[in-house]
Design a protein around this motif. Structure first.
Motif, PDB file in Angstrom:
ATOM      1  N   VAL A   4       0.854  -1.191   0.000  1.00 43.34           N
ATOM      2  CA  VAL A   4       0.000   0.000   0.000  1.00 43.34           C
ATOM      3  C   VAL A   4       0.885   1.235   0.000  1.00 43.34           C
ATOM      4  N   SER A   5       0.657   2.103  -0.975  1.00 46.89           N
ATOM      5  CA  SER A   5       1.356   3.393  -1.043  1.00 46.89           C
ATOM      6  C   SER A   5       0.363   4.491  -0.680  1.00 46.89           C
ATOM      7  N   SER A   6      -0.466   4.882  -1.645  1.00 48.90           N
ATOM      8  CA  SER A   6      -1.463   5.931  -1.416  1.00 48.90           C
ATOM      9  C   SER A   6      -2.791   5.355  -0.924  1.00 48.90           C
ATOM     10  N   GLY A   7      -2.956   4.054  -1.064  1.00 53.17           N
ATOM     11  CA  GLY A   7      -4.240   3.425  -0.748  1.00 53.17           C
ATOM     12  C   GLY A   7      -5.197   3.444  -1.915  1.00 53.17           C
ATOM     13  N   GLY A   8      -4.738   3.892  -3.077  1.00 57.28           N
ATOM     14  CA  GLY A   8      -5.600   4.069  -4.239  1.00 57.28           C
ATOM     15  C   GLY A   8      -6.301   2.812  -4.714  1.00 57.28           C
ATOM     16  N   ALA A   9      -5.592   1.690  -4.775  1.00 57.87           N
ATOM     17  CA  ALA A   9      -6.219   0.448  -5.242  1.00 57.87           C
ATOM     18  C   ALA A   9      -7.312   0.000  -4.279  1.00 57.87           C
ATOM     19  N   ILE A  10      -7.055   0.164  -2.997  1.00 54.06           N
ATOM     20  CA  ILE A  10      -8.077  -0.208  -2.001  1.00 54.06           C
ATOM     21  C   ILE A  10      -9.256   0.746  -2.094  1.00 54.06           C
ATOM     22  N   MET A  11      -8.986   2.029  -2.292  1.00 53.44           N
ATOM     23  CA  MET A  11     -10.070   3.014  -2.423  1.00 53.44           C
ATOM     24  C   MET A  11     -10.925   2.717  -3.649  1.00 53.44           C
ATOM     25  N   ASP A  12     -10.292   2.325  -4.753  1.00 49.08           N
ATOM     26  CA  ASP A  12     -11.040   1.970  -5.958  1.00 49.08           C
ATOM     27  C   ASP A  12     -11.958   0.773  -5.693  1.00 49.08           C
TER      28      ASP A  12
ATOM     29  N   ASP B  20     -14.612  -4.967   6.828  1.00 53.94           N
ATOM     30  CA  ASP B  20     -14.339  -4.591   8.214  1.00 53.94           C
ATOM     31  C   ASP B  20     -12.996  -3.885   8.345  1.00 53.94           C
ATOM     32  N   SER B  21     -12.038  -4.273   7.516  1.00 53.72           N
ATOM     33  CA  SER B  21     -10.705  -3.677   7.549  1.00 53.72           C
ATOM     34  C   SER B  21      -9.944  -4.110   6.300  1.00 53.72           C
ATOM     35  N   ALA B  22      -8.718  -3.629   6.199  1.00 50.22           N
ATOM     36  CA  ALA B  22      -7.823  -4.029   5.113  1.00 50.22           C
ATOM     37  C   ALA B  22      -6.502  -4.467   5.737  1.00 50.22           C
ATOM     38  N   LEU B  23      -5.894  -5.471   5.121  1.00 50.46           N
ATOM     39  CA  LEU B  23      -4.589  -5.974   5.551  1.00 50.46           C
ATOM     40  C   LEU B  23      -3.637  -5.906   4.365  1.00 50.46           C
TER      41      LEU B  23
ATOM     42  N   GLU C 249       4.219   3.614   3.999  1.00 53.57           N
ATOM     43  CA  GLU C 249       4.223   4.790   4.890  1.00 53.57           C
ATOM     44  C   GLU C 249       4.217   6.093   4.099  1.00 53.57           C
ATOM     45  N   THR C 250       3.383   6.106   3.053  1.00 56.31           N
ATOM     46  CA  THR C 250       3.284   7.299   2.206  1.00 56.31           C
ATOM     47  C   THR C 250       1.843   7.805   2.135  1.00 56.31           C
ATOM     48  N   GLY C 251       1.101   7.627   3.221  1.00 56.77           N
ATOM     49  CA  GLY C 251      -0.233   8.206   3.313  1.00 56.77           C
ATOM     50  C   GLY C 251      -1.392   7.265   3.093  1.00 56.77           C
ATOM     51  N   GLY C 252      -1.144   6.052   2.676  1.00 61.78           N
ATOM     52  CA  GLY C 252      -2.242   5.114   2.427  1.00 61.78           C
ATOM     53  C   GLY C 252      -3.052   4.789   3.667  1.00 61.78           C
ATOM     54  N   LYS C 253      -2.383   4.527   4.755  1.00 60.56           N
ATOM     55  CA  LYS C 253      -3.078   4.186   6.005  1.00 60.56           C
ATOM     56  C   LYS C 253      -3.971   5.344   6.449  1.00 60.56           C
TER      57      LYS C 253
ATOM     58  N   GLY D 206      -9.388   7.876   6.748  1.00 58.81           N
ATOM     59  CA  GLY D 206     -10.305   8.968   6.413  1.00 58.81           C
ATOM     60  C   GLY D 206     -11.642   8.498   5.868  1.00 58.81           C
ATOM     61  N   VAL D 207     -11.711   7.256   5.397  1.00 54.56           N
ATOM     62  CA  VAL D 207     -12.975   6.676   4.927  1.00 54.56           C
ATOM     63  C   VAL D 207     -13.397   5.518   5.839  1.00 54.56           C
ATOM     64  N   ASP D 208     -12.900   5.577   7.071  1.00 51.22           N
ATOM     65  CA  ASP D 208     -13.265   4.599   8.118  1.00 51.22           C
ATOM     66  C   ASP D 208     -12.920   3.155   7.764  1.00 51.22           C
ATOM     67  N   LEU D 209     -11.789   2.965   7.099  1.00 47.92           N
ATOM     68  CA  LEU D 209     -11.320   1.614   6.821  1.00 47.92           C
ATOM     69  C   LEU D 209      -9.930   1.460   7.438  1.00 47.92           C
ATOM     70  N   PRO D 210      -9.858   0.765   8.574  1.00 49.50           N
ATOM     71  CA  PRO D 210      -8.543   0.578   9.193  1.00 49.50           C
ATOM     72  C   PRO D 210      -7.648  -0.330   8.354  1.00 49.50           C
TER      73      PRO D 210
END
Length: 171
Positions: free
Chosen positions: A115-123, A136-139, A145-149, A154-158
């Motif tokens: 995970v970098s920006s979290g973009g793939a998970i956000m999509d 419930d969450s993402a693993l 450590e570039t803002g993805g977490k 910010g969208v309530d996905l730990p």
């Protein structure tokens, strides 16, 4: 014997000029396919990732493409069914973006490799939310450590990472 972070670093760390999915340029790249294609290393990663799965999880949902090998082995280890989340729905057959185990009414987690920006998970999250599905969450294996977490929080996905990029680099 090397630690798991050392093994990942030795196998997958590349130096050079790399454009990440986020569009950012980095001098270091972790070629996830190197550790995902190594049967012993993939098994070790999946065994450790399985320890992060929250109690009550009914489905492990791997994101195309890097999350697919990890979620497949995790499913074997945990006995929890797997689902496979496509970047785009296929345009033939079932025309689904989510294949494998059903997600409706289930407690599920998203599985990603790096995970970098979290973009793939956000999509993936956008598609899921449109269908009234909420993980419930993402693993992930590695948080760069570039803002993805933070973006996912910010969208309530730990997001829980097996390792941070700092842990890999320090190995």
């Amino acid at each position: 014997m090397s630690t798991l972070p050392e093994r990942i670093k030795q196998c997958a760390r590349l130096n050079g000029y790399f454009v990440l999915r986020s569009g950012k340029v980095n001098g270091t790249y972790f070629d996830k396919y190197q550790f995902e294609a190594n049967p012993q290393l993939l098994l070790a990663v999946a065994q450790e990732m399985a320890l992060l799965v929250p109690q009550g999880t009914e489905v492990l949902a791997g994101l195309e493409m890097g999350g697919i090998p990890i979620v497949t082995v995790m499913s074997q280890i945990t006995g929890i069914p797997a689902a496979f989340i496509r970047k785009q729905p296929k345009d033939y057959g079932t025309c689904k973006y989510a294949e494998g185990a059903g997600l409706f009414g289930k407690h599920f987690v998203l599985i990603e490799d790096i995970v970098s920006s979290g973009g793939a998970i956000m999509d993936a999250l956008a598609k899921l939310k449109a269908d009234h599905l909420a993980p419930d969450s993402a693993l992930c294996v590695i948080d760069r450590e570039t803002g993805g977490k933070e973006a996912l929080a910010g969208v309530d996905l730990p997001l829980k990472a097996l390792f941070t990029i700092s842990q890999i680099e320090d190995a």
